[in-house]
Enzyme design. Structure first.
Site, PDB file in Angstrom:
ATOM      1  CG  HIS A 235      -1.974  -0.956   1.111  1.00  0.00           C
ATOM      2  ND1 HIS A 235      -3.401  -0.797   0.850  1.00  0.00           N
ATOM      3  CD2 HIS A 235      -2.021  -2.521   0.940  1.00  0.00           C
ATOM      4  CE1 HIS A 235      -4.109  -1.872   0.585  1.00  0.00           C
ATOM      5  NE2 HIS A 235      -3.392  -2.714   0.836  1.00  0.00           N
ATOM      6  CB  CYS A 266      -6.899  -3.517   5.620  1.00  0.00           C
ATOM      7  SG  CYS A 266      -7.883  -4.636   6.753  1.00  0.00           S
ATOM      8  CG  ASN A 275      -3.636  -2.319  -3.001  1.00  0.00           C
ATOM      9  OD1 ASN A 275      -2.979  -3.223  -2.534  1.00  0.00           O
ATOM     10  ND2 ASN A 275      -5.042  -2.338  -2.775  1.00  0.00           N
TER      11      ASN A 275
HETATM   12  N1  COA Z   1     -18.247 -15.786   4.146  1.00  0.00           N
HETATM   13  C1  COA Z   1     -19.466 -15.559   4.516  1.00  0.00           C
HETATM   14  N2  COA Z   1     -20.143 -15.552   5.783  1.00  0.00           N
HETATM   15  C2  COA Z   1     -19.549 -15.809   6.661  1.00  0.00           C
HETATM   16  C3  COA Z   1     -18.091 -16.309   6.571  1.00  0.00           C
HETATM   17  C4  COA Z   1     -17.340 -16.259   5.411  1.00  0.00           C
HETATM   18  N3  COA Z   1     -16.134 -16.614   5.048  1.00  0.00           N
HETATM   19  N4  COA Z   1     -17.481 -16.243   7.581  1.00  0.00           N
HETATM   20  C5  COA Z   1     -18.621 -16.120   8.708  1.00  0.00           C
HETATM   21  N5  COA Z   1     -19.545 -15.754   8.089  1.00  0.00           N
HETATM   22  C6  COA Z   1     -20.898 -15.349   8.697  1.00  0.00           C
HETATM   23  C7  COA Z   1     -21.439 -16.228   9.683  1.00  0.00           C
HETATM   24  O1  COA Z   1     -22.383 -16.982   8.800  1.00  0.00           O
HETATM   25  C8  COA Z   1     -22.260 -15.531  10.458  1.00  0.00           C
HETATM   26  O2  COA Z   1     -23.421 -15.180   9.930  1.00  0.00           O
HETATM   27  P1  COA Z   1     -24.675 -14.839  10.674  1.00  0.00           P
HETATM   28  O3  COA Z   1     -24.753 -14.014  11.931  1.00  0.00           O
HETATM   29  O4  COA Z   1     -25.850 -14.653   9.854  1.00  0.00           O
HETATM   30  O5  COA Z   1     -25.248 -16.294  11.318  1.00  0.00           O
HETATM   31  C9  COA Z   1     -21.300 -14.231  10.620  1.00  0.00           C
HETATM   32  O6  COA Z   1     -20.506 -14.214   9.313  1.00  0.00           O
HETATM   33  C10 COA Z   1     -20.397 -14.055  11.883  1.00  0.00           C
HETATM   34  O7  COA Z   1     -19.989 -15.500  11.750  1.00  0.00           O
HETATM   35  P2  COA Z   1     -18.907 -15.844  13.178  1.00  0.00           P
HETATM   36  O8  COA Z   1     -18.826 -17.356  12.966  1.00  0.00           O
HETATM   37  O9  COA Z   1     -19.165 -15.029  14.122  1.00  0.00           O
HETATM   38  O10 COA Z   1     -17.744 -15.149  12.269  1.00  0.00           O
HETATM   39  P3  COA Z   1     -16.123 -15.557  12.508  1.00  0.00           P
HETATM   40  O11 COA Z   1     -15.920 -15.072  13.816  1.00  0.00           O
HETATM   41  O12 COA Z   1     -15.974 -16.935  12.377  1.00  0.00           O
HETATM   42  O13 COA Z   1     -15.388 -14.759  11.172  1.00  0.00           O
HETATM   43  C11 COA Z   1     -14.835 -13.282   9.890  1.00  0.00           C
HETATM   44  C12 COA Z   1     -15.500 -13.495  11.314  1.00  0.00           C
HETATM   45  C13 COA Z   1     -13.383 -13.561   9.642  1.00  0.00           C
HETATM   46  C14 COA Z   1     -15.727 -13.902   8.947  1.00  0.00           C
HETATM   47  C15 COA Z   1     -15.094 -11.665   9.608  1.00  0.00           C
HETATM   48  O14 COA Z   1     -14.563 -11.006  10.796  1.00  0.00           O
HETATM   49  C16 COA Z   1     -14.699 -11.187   8.419  1.00  0.00           C
HETATM   50  O15 COA Z   1     -15.359 -11.721   7.217  1.00  0.00           O
HETATM   51  N6  COA Z   1     -13.672 -10.414   8.303  1.00  0.00           N
HETATM   52  C17 COA Z   1     -13.335  -9.874   7.119  1.00  0.00           C
HETATM   53  C18 COA Z   1     -11.865  -9.723   7.029  1.00  0.00           C
HETATM   54  C19 COA Z   1     -11.610  -8.765   5.618  1.00  0.00           C
HETATM   55  O16 COA Z   1     -12.152  -9.269   4.541  1.00  0.00           O
HETATM   56  N7  COA Z   1     -10.583  -7.950   5.781  1.00  0.00           N
HETATM   57  C20 COA Z   1     -10.296  -7.070   4.654  1.00  0.00           C
HETATM   58  C21 COA Z   1      -9.024  -8.063   3.921  1.00  0.00           C
HETATM   59  S1  COA Z   1      -7.753  -8.070   4.614  1.00  0.00           S
HETATM   60 ZN    ZN Z   2      -4.116  -4.791   0.748  1.00  0.00          ZN
END
Ligand code: COA
Ligand code: ZN
Length: 326
Positions: A235, A266, A275
Site C-alpha cells: 500500500h 483494509c 494499494n
Molecule cells: N463468508 C460468508 N459469511 C461468513 C463467513 C465467510 N467466510 N464467515 C462467517 N460468516 C458469517 C457467519 O455465517 C455469521 O453469519 P450469521 O450471523 O448470519 O449467522 C457471521 O458471518 C459471523 O460469523 P462468525 O462465526 O461469528 O464469524 P467468525 O468470527 O468466524 O469470522 C470473519 C469473522 C473473519 C468472517 C469476519 O471477521 C470477516 O469476514 N472479516 C473480514 C476480513 C476482511 O475481509 N478484511 C479485509 C481484507 S484483509
Molecule cells: Zn491490501
C-alpha cells in the site's frame, strides 16, 4: 565497477554507490487486486454487473492472475456479499486466468472452492492485534483454521487442485502495535509453509513500510526461503510503494500485487491508503526495462474510467496526469 570499490569524483563526492539496474529481474508478474482490495474499501455497494464489467476490462489487459473477490462475512464487508456470483461469472468467461479469492476462514474457503476460485488467499496477520481486528481470531486460531483449509483442499482434489496461498498482513507495521519484527513474519511464514501452502504474499497493510524495513524483512525471508515464490503486496500511505518495489526487485522479488487506480485499503487498518496503482507500477517497471504480460495502455484506460464508473477518486499518479505519455 565492483560494489566495494569506493570512487570519488573531483568534488570528493562518493560516486561508487551506483545502482546496477542490470542486476534486477528481467521480467516481473503483476497481479491485479482492485476487484478485492479496491472494492472492499468502497463504501457504497457496487452493483454486481459493474464489478463484472470492470473485471472483463481487466481480463482484456492481459493479467495472468486477478484477485477477483473475497469470501468474508457480509456483516464485516457488505461490498463482498455477491462474491459467489462474481467469481462464478468470472471463471465461466475467463477460465484461463488464475482467479484468486481472499478467505479468512474455513467457511470462506469452502464457498470460494464451490464458486470456482483457483487460488485461496488465506489472510492472517503477523501482528496479534491486527489479526484479531481483521479475523476475530488469535494468530494461533487462524493457523489451525488454515490447517483445516489445507485438509479441505485435499478432500476436494477432484475439483482440480486448488492452490492455497497465505497473505501475511501487517508484515512491516501494525496499526495497533507499531513495528513488526522480521522474526514475527518468519514465524507465520514457517508455520504456513509447514502446513503445505503453495505460495505467500508479504503485505504492507498499513502502507507505511520504508526501504530499510522492507530490505531487512524481505532479505530475512529470502535467506530462509530462497526458492519460494513470494508476492509483495504494497500500500502507498507514505508514498514509498515504488521505492519499496525497487528495494524488493534488488533482492530478486519479481511478483507484485497492485490495484488499478490505486484503490484499496483494509477497513480494519485505520488510516491505510490504497494499494500501489497498477498503472504506476507498470510504468515504473517499464522504465526499468522489466517486462510484464500486461498491456499498460489498457490498464490506464480502465483506471481513467474508474471515477465515472464507480464514483470514487483515483490515487494514481499516471491516471491523474492530464497529458500522460511514456
Ligand atoms: N463468508 C460468508 N459469511 C461468513 C463467513 C465467510 N467466510 N464467515 C462467517 N460468516 C458469517 C457467519 O455465517 C455469521 O453469519 P450469521 O450471523 O448470519 O449467522 C457471521 O458471518 C459471523 O460469523 P462468525 O462465526 O461469528 O464469524 P467468525 O468470527 O468466524 O469470522 C470473519 C469473522 C473473519 C468472517 C469476519 O471477521 C470477516 O469476514 N472479516 C473480514 C476480513 C476482511 O475481509 N478484511 C479485509 C481484507 S484483509
Ligand atoms: Zn491490501
Amino acid at each position: 565497477m565492483s560494489a566495494d570499490m569506493s570512487v570519488t569524483d573531483m568534488k570528493g563526492i562518493n560516486i561508487s554507490h551506483n545502482f546496477d539496474f542490470s542486476l534486477l529481474p528481467r521480467r516481473a508478474e503483476v497481479i491485479e487486486v482492485c476487484p478485492r482490495d479496491g472494492f472492499q474499501n468502497v463504501q457504497t455497494f457496487i452493483p454486481t454487473a459493474q464489478k463484472i464489467a470492470l473485471l472483463d476490462d481487466l481480463a482484456e489487459a492481459g493479467f495472468r492472475t486477478i484477485e477477483v473477490t473475497s469470501f468474508v462475512s457480509p456483516k464485516a464487508i457488505p461490498q463482498m456479499a455477491d462474491a459467489a456470483e462474481v467469481m462464478a461469472d468470472f471463471k465461466r468467461r475467463h477460465g484461463a486466468i488464475e482467479a484468486v479469492a481472499l478467505v479468512p476462514n474455513v467457511r470462506g474457503a469452502e464457498k470460494a472452492i464451490d464458486a470456482g476460485a483457483d487460488v485461496l488467499n488465506f489472510v492472517l496477520s503477523a501482528s496479534e492485534s491486527h489479526n484479531r481486528e481483521n479475523t476475530r481470531r488469535t494468530i494461533e486460531q487462524s493457523l489451525s483454521e488454515l490447517a483445516e483449509v489445507c485438509r479441505i483442499r485435499e478432500g476436494k482434489k477432484g475439483k482440480k487442485g486448488k492452490k492455497i496461498h497465505v497473505s501475511v498482513a501487517t508484515s512491516f507495521f501494525c496499526p495497533f502495535e507499531g513495528e513488526v519484527s522480521g522474526d514475527a513474519v518468519l514465524k507465520v511464514v514457517e508455520r504456513a509453509l509447514s502446513l503445505g501452502c503453495d505460495g505467500l504474499s508479504i503485505a504492507d497493510t498499513t502502507g507505511t513500510a520504508h526501504p530499510v524495513k522492507v530490505r531487512d524483512t524481505l532479505r530475512a525471508v529470502r535467506e530462509r526461503y530462497p526458492e519460494q515464490k513470494i508476492v509483495l503486496h504494497l500500500h502507498d500511505t507514505h508514498g514509498m510503494a515504488l521505492v519499496n518495489t525497487l528495494v524488493a526487485l534488488g533482492l530478486g522479488y519479481d511478483a507484485f500485487d497492485a490495484a488499478v487506480g490505486g484503490l484499496g485499503g483494509c477497513p480494519f487498518a485505520p488510516g491505510a491508503a490504497g494499494n500501489v496503482a497498477t498503472e504506476d507500477l507498470l510504468n515504473f517497471l517499464g522504465c526499468l526495462g522489466i517486462e510484464t504480460e500486461v498491456d499498460f495502455s489498457k490498464v490506464l484506460a480502465v483506471a481513467q474510467s474508474i471515477p465515472g464508473r464507480l464514483g470514487v477518486p483515483l490515487c494514481s499518479h499516471l491516471a491523474a496526469a492530464r497529458a500522460c505519455k511514456i
